[in-house]
Motif scaffolding. Sequence first.
Motif, PDB file in Angstrom:
ATOM      1  N   GLU A  84       0.970  -1.223  -0.031  1.00 55.95           N
ATOM      2  CA  GLU A  84       0.040   0.087   0.029  1.00 55.95           C
ATOM      3  C   GLU A  84       0.940   1.368  -0.214  1.00 55.95           C
ATOM      4  O   GLU A  84       2.300   1.423   0.470  1.00 55.95           O
ATOM      5  N   ASN A  85       0.211   2.458  -0.629  1.00 58.97           N
ATOM      6  CA  ASN A  85       0.951   3.730  -0.213  1.00 58.97           C
ATOM      7  C   ASN A  85       0.999   4.103   1.316  1.00 58.97           C
ATOM      8  O   ASN A  85      -0.186   4.210   1.877  1.00 58.97           O
ATOM      9  N   ASP A  87       1.168   6.946   2.841  1.00 55.46           N
ATOM     10  CA  ASP A  87       0.428   7.869   3.027  1.00 55.46           C
ATOM     11  C   ASP A  87      -1.199   7.508   3.306  1.00 55.46           C
ATOM     12  O   ASP A  87      -1.820   8.320   3.942  1.00 55.46           O
ATOM     13  N   ASP A  88      -1.751   6.526   2.675  1.00 52.67           N
ATOM     14  CA  ASP A  88      -2.912   6.332   2.756  1.00 52.67           C
ATOM     15  C   ASP A  88      -3.389   5.377   3.812  1.00 52.67           C
ATOM     16  O   ASP A  88      -4.633   5.070   3.908  1.00 52.67           O
ATOM     17  N   SER A  90      -3.984   3.840   7.676  1.00 52.15           N
ATOM     18  CA  SER A  90      -4.144   4.284   9.184  1.00 52.15           C
ATOM     19  C   SER A  90      -3.050   4.406   9.939  1.00 52.15           C
ATOM     20  O   SER A  90      -1.967   3.670   9.593  1.00 52.15           O
ATOM     21  N   LYS A  94       0.423   2.422   9.534  1.00 52.92           N
ATOM     22  CA  LYS A  94       1.777   2.967   9.348  1.00 52.92           C
ATOM     23  C   LYS A  94       2.801   2.603  10.289  1.00 52.92           C
ATOM     24  O   LYS A  94       4.023   2.349   9.754  1.00 52.92           O
TER      25      LYS A  94
END
Length: 186
Positions: A84-85, A87-88, A90, A94
Amino acid sequence: MKELDNEYTKMKEIRKKIKNEIKLLEEDKNVKKYIELKKMLNYSLCNEQYDLCKHVLVYSKVYDDKNKRCGCIKCGLDESVLDENRDDLSLKNKIMYDYLKNHHSRIDGINTGNKCDLSLAQAIYFKLKEVYPNINDLTAIKYYEIALDNIRNIDVSKKRKESRAKRLSLKPNFNNWDAEDICIKN
């Protein structure tokens, strides 16, 4: 009817007042410091949990026979966040992403070899731990596999599946019961 309108208007005013107070608090340097410290504590606690866990793994995402991502049914650490990116994600994801990037990109542990939605695998595992709090990992894996096999191979109605999802504390619209549900098709 007018009484309901008045009540609704009061509730809207109260909500607006609370939102404004929250906004003001978020600008306060002490509150900002508190939020930052809390975030650091979360990072620290999660990293410690991931370090101390004797991981029991399932395949949480399968792209093809050679590209599979593992997730731990005990602590929730999941390699699929790496796809996943950042920045996107939760905050929880992260933390997981950073942990995997900084420590390992692969999780070491006992691999069950099962392809399973991680939230389902964790729900089954935690129900087992509820009933058998002192169960060892190898026995828990056996019980987990039996429970997963029963879930997948005993045909039940949609209503029964919804009830099962509720009992397992899964999201109400959960529908990833089968191994194919975590396979990503190109």
